[in-house]
Design a protein around this motif. Structure first.
Motif, PDB file in Angstrom:
ATOM      1  N   TYR A  68      11.422  -6.087  -4.865  1.00 22.08           N
ATOM      2  CA  TYR A  68      11.276  -4.667  -4.540  1.00 22.08           C
ATOM      3  C   TYR A  68      10.008  -4.415  -3.717  1.00 22.08           C
ATOM      4  N   GLY A  69       8.903  -4.992  -4.167  1.00 18.79           N
ATOM      5  CA  GLY A  69       7.637  -4.769  -3.470  1.00 18.79           C
ATOM      6  C   GLY A  69       7.651  -5.302  -2.049  1.00 18.79           C
ATOM      7  N   THR A  70       8.228  -6.490  -1.875  1.00 13.55           N
ATOM      8  CA  THR A  70       8.279  -7.103  -0.545  1.00 13.55           C
ATOM      9  C   THR A  70       9.190  -6.323   0.391  1.00 13.55           C
ATOM     10  N   VAL A  71      10.365  -5.923  -0.105  1.00 14.37           N
ATOM     11  CA  VAL A  71      11.296  -5.153   0.731  1.00 14.37           C
ATOM     12  C   VAL A  71      10.696  -3.803   1.097  1.00 14.37           C
ATOM     13  N   LEU A  72      10.094  -3.137   0.125  1.00 13.75           N
ATOM     14  CA  LEU A  72       9.516  -1.812   0.373  1.00 13.75           C
ATOM     15  C   LEU A  72       8.422  -1.892   1.436  1.00 13.75           C
ATOM     16  N   ALA A  73       7.605  -2.942   1.369  1.00 15.33           N
ATOM     17  CA  ALA A  73       6.519  -3.087   2.329  1.00 15.33           C
ATOM     18  C   ALA A  73       7.031  -3.424   3.719  1.00 15.33           C
ATOM     19  N   ASN A  74       7.959  -4.398   3.799  1.00 16.10           N
ATOM     20  CA  ASN A  74       8.358  -4.936   5.105  1.00 16.10           C
ATOM     21  C   ASN A  74       9.540  -4.226   5.746  1.00 16.10           C
ATOM     22  N   LEU A  75      10.202  -3.352   4.988  1.00 16.27           N
ATOM     23  CA  LEU A  75      11.308  -2.599   5.567  1.00 16.27           C
ATOM     24  C   LEU A  75      10.969  -1.123   5.751  1.00 16.27           C
ATOM     25  N   VAL A  76      10.010  -0.625   4.975  1.00 20.21           N
ATOM     26  CA  VAL A  76       9.690   0.803   5.040  1.00 20.21           C
ATOM     27  C   VAL A  76       8.252   1.047   5.516  1.00 20.21           C
ATOM     28  N   PHE A  77       7.281   0.664   4.700  1.00 21.93           N
ATOM     29  CA  PHE A  77       5.903   1.071   4.964  1.00 21.93           C
ATOM     30  C   PHE A  77       5.306   0.460   6.228  1.00 21.93           C
ATOM     31  N   LEU A  78       5.340  -0.856   6.350  1.00 19.91           N
ATOM     32  CA  LEU A  78       4.698  -1.505   7.497  1.00 19.91           C
ATOM     33  C   LEU A  78       5.398  -1.189   8.825  1.00 19.91           C
TER      34      LEU A  78
ATOM     35  N   LYS B  12      -5.817   8.332  10.153  1.00 17.12           N
ATOM     36  CA  LYS B  12      -5.945   8.546   8.718  1.00 17.12           C
ATOM     37  C   LYS B  12      -4.579   8.554   8.033  1.00 17.12           C
ATOM     38  N   GLY B  13      -3.617   9.249   8.631  1.00 18.77           N
ATOM     39  CA  GLY B  13      -2.284   9.282   8.059  1.00 18.77           C
ATOM     40  C   GLY B  13      -1.639   7.912   8.065  1.00 18.77           C
ATOM     41  N   ARG B  14      -1.834   7.183   9.171  1.00 22.13           N
ATOM     42  CA  ARG B  14      -1.258   5.834   9.285  1.00 22.13           C
ATOM     43  C   ARG B  14      -1.908   4.879   8.299  1.00 22.13           C
ATOM     44  N   ALA B  15      -3.196   5.080   8.019  1.00 23.92           N
ATOM     45  CA  ALA B  15      -3.913   4.199   7.088  1.00 23.92           C
ATOM     46  C   ALA B  15      -3.327   4.279   5.686  1.00 23.92           C
ATOM     47  N   ILE B  16      -2.851   5.466   5.294  1.00 29.00           N
ATOM     48  CA  ILE B  16      -2.242   5.607   3.966  1.00 29.00           C
ATOM     49  C   ILE B  16      -0.959   4.786   3.883  1.00 29.00           C
ATOM     50  N   VAL B  17      -0.137   4.879   4.924  1.00 28.06           N
ATOM     51  CA  VAL B  17       1.125   4.137   4.936  1.00 28.06           C
ATOM     52  C   VAL B  17       0.862   2.634   4.954  1.00 28.06           C
ATOM     53  N   LEU B  18      -0.145   2.213   5.712  1.00 29.14           N
ATOM     54  CA  LEU B  18      -0.496   0.789   5.758  1.00 29.14           C
ATOM     55  C   LEU B  18      -0.944   0.290   4.387  1.00 29.14           C
ATOM     56  N   LYS B  19      -1.760   1.084   3.710  1.00 26.11           N
ATOM     57  CA  LYS B  19      -2.229   0.693   2.383  1.00 26.11           C
ATOM     58  C   LYS B  19      -1.077   0.596   1.395  1.00 26.11           C
ATOM     59  N   MET B  20      -0.134   1.521   1.508  1.00 25.69           N
ATOM     60  CA  MET B  20       1.029   1.450   0.627  1.00 25.69           C
ATOM     61  C   MET B  20       1.825   0.175   0.907  1.00 25.69           C
ATOM     62  N   GLY B  21       1.839  -0.234   2.177  1.00 29.35           N
ATOM     63  CA  GLY B  21       2.489  -1.490   2.529  1.00 29.35           C
ATOM     64  C   GLY B  21       1.779  -2.698   1.955  1.00 29.35           C
ATOM     65  N   GLU B  22       0.463  -2.574   1.746  1.00 29.31           N
ATOM     66  CA  GLU B  22      -0.304  -3.662   1.122  1.00 29.31           C
ATOM     67  C   GLU B  22      -0.143  -3.653  -0.396  1.00 29.31           C
ATOM     68  N   TYR B  23      -0.096  -2.449  -0.977  1.00 33.61           N
ATOM     69  CA  TYR B  23      -0.044  -2.348  -2.432  1.00 33.61           C
ATOM     70  C   TYR B  23       1.318  -2.732  -3.003  1.00 33.61           C
ATOM     71  N   ALA B  24       2.398  -2.411  -2.287  1.00 30.27           N
ATOM     72  CA  ALA B  24       3.746  -2.635  -2.836  1.00 30.27           C
ATOM     73  C   ALA B  24       3.996  -4.098  -3.210  1.00 30.27           C
TER      74      ALA B  24
ATOM     75  N   PHE C 278      18.840  -2.265   4.307  1.00 26.76           N
ATOM     76  CA  PHE C 278      19.403  -2.267   2.952  1.00 26.76           C
ATOM     77  C   PHE C 278      20.853  -2.743   2.956  1.00 26.76           C
ATOM     78  N   ILE C 279      21.600  -2.398   4.007  1.00 21.68           N
ATOM     79  CA  ILE C 279      22.987  -2.854   4.100  1.00 21.68           C
ATOM     80  C   ILE C 279      23.051  -4.383   4.200  1.00 21.68           C
ATOM     81  N   VAL C 280      22.146  -4.950   5.014  1.00 19.23           N
ATOM     82  CA  VAL C 280      22.097  -6.410   5.151  1.00 19.23           C
ATOM     83  C   VAL C 280      21.814  -7.069   3.805  1.00 19.23           C
ATOM     84  N   LEU C 281      20.872  -6.491   3.052  1.00 20.23           N
ATOM     85  CA  LEU C 281      20.556  -7.040   1.731  1.00 20.23           C
ATOM     86  C   LEU C 281      21.756  -6.937   0.792  1.00 20.23           C
ATOM     87  N   MET C 282      22.420  -5.788   0.831  1.00 21.51           N
ATOM     88  CA  MET C 282      23.597  -5.599  -0.022  1.00 21.51           C
ATOM     89  C   MET C 282      24.706  -6.580   0.333  1.00 21.51           C
ATOM     90  N   LEU C 283      24.930  -6.767   1.622  1.00 11.48           N
ATOM     91  CA  LEU C 283      25.969  -7.704   2.051  1.00 11.48           C
ATOM     92  C   LEU C 283      25.647  -9.128   1.619  1.00 11.48           C
TER      93      LEU C 283
END
Length: 268
Positions: A196-206, A146-158, A16-21
């Protein structure tokens, strides 16, 4: 004992700092404000959560806080210390018998080691012990999957919800072409939801899902060492032979580092 894994937090904050800069270097502080759109946030976060609730059962979804928490924890286990534990148990079993381990195993913190040693003390056959312990490993892998699958799906949905927000913004913009004052806000929604969706997926979820997978692999690796150690103790292997056998699990780089350290200590 679990410890806080600062690298996960550092990675997210650094991203997020890199994006802000990048924004500040071109638009200044005032430009940052234009990258904050409540409508875009609602579309991406709300849509991702809604799709996740549809995809999974409530029993799976309610484990999500624990899954995210696990990504910020680490449970470092030194393979050398683990090997020493089994060498000690093996030596004691050869001197005093397997039954003598029942009292000593209470000093061990790892419940998986305790379970294996107690199975050995009960006189269960090595193959049966291995089957029982590996069944627990497989069950653990499935829970983690199972827990990891939820996070992966959120990375796809974002990112998908980011595109949906973009379409919404474009529709609003096209409907109001006769009003130039609405073009800017509508275009902002259109573009920022995708961002927002791309950053959320590639910086957090995935990345978080990948880290959870790596942690599971490491935990399975450690448990395999435990299984081999328990079988060695149960079968009455010589402590030196058992040590050599379990040492095969130590990475070569670590072995070389330990050898170099021993050489330096000897020279000193």
């Amino acid at each position: 004992m679990k410890k806080f894994d600062s690298l996960t937090l550092v990675g997210i904050v650094l991203g997020f700092i890199v994006l802000m800069l990048a924004v500040l270097s071109n638009s200044g502080i005032s430009g940052v404000i234009y990258f904050i759109q409540v409508a875009s946030i609602l579309i991406v976060f709300g849509g991702t959560v809604a799709a996740t609730l549809i995809n999974f059962s409530w029993a799976d979804v309610k484990t999500l806080p624990r899954v995210f928490k696990e990504a910020f924890n680490q449970n470092p286990q030194d393979i050398g210390d683990l090997i020493n534990t089994f060498v000690e148990l093996s030596g004691r079993a050869r001197r005093e018998g397997l039954l003598a381990l029942e009292a000593g195993v209470e000093e061990v913190d790892d419940p998986f080691i305790k379970k294996g040693v107690l199975l050995a003390v009960d006189g269960i056959e090595p193959d049966v012990i291995k089957d029982i312990m590996m069944a627990e490993v497989l069950a653990m892998e499935e829970r983690h999957r199972k827990g990891r699958a939820i996070v992966l799906k959120m990375g796809e949905y974002a990112p998908a919800w980011g595109m949906i927000g973009t379409l919404i913004g474009l529709v609003i913009m096209l409907q109001n072409l006769n009003d130039p004052s609405t073009l800017g806000p509508s275009m902002a929604i259109a573009l920022l939801t995708t961002l927002y969706g791309t950053v959320l997926a590639n910086l957090v979820f995935l990345p978080m899902a990948a880290k959870l997978e790596n942690k599971t692999d490491q935990e399975v690796f450690i448990k395999q060492i435990v299984v081999e150690g328990v079988i060695g103790v149960q079968s009455g292997q010589n402590p030196k032979i058992l040590e050599e056998k379990l040492s095969a699990f130590i990475p070569q780089s670590k072995k070389k580092a330990e050898e170099a350290e021993e050489t330096m200590n000897a020279g000193a």
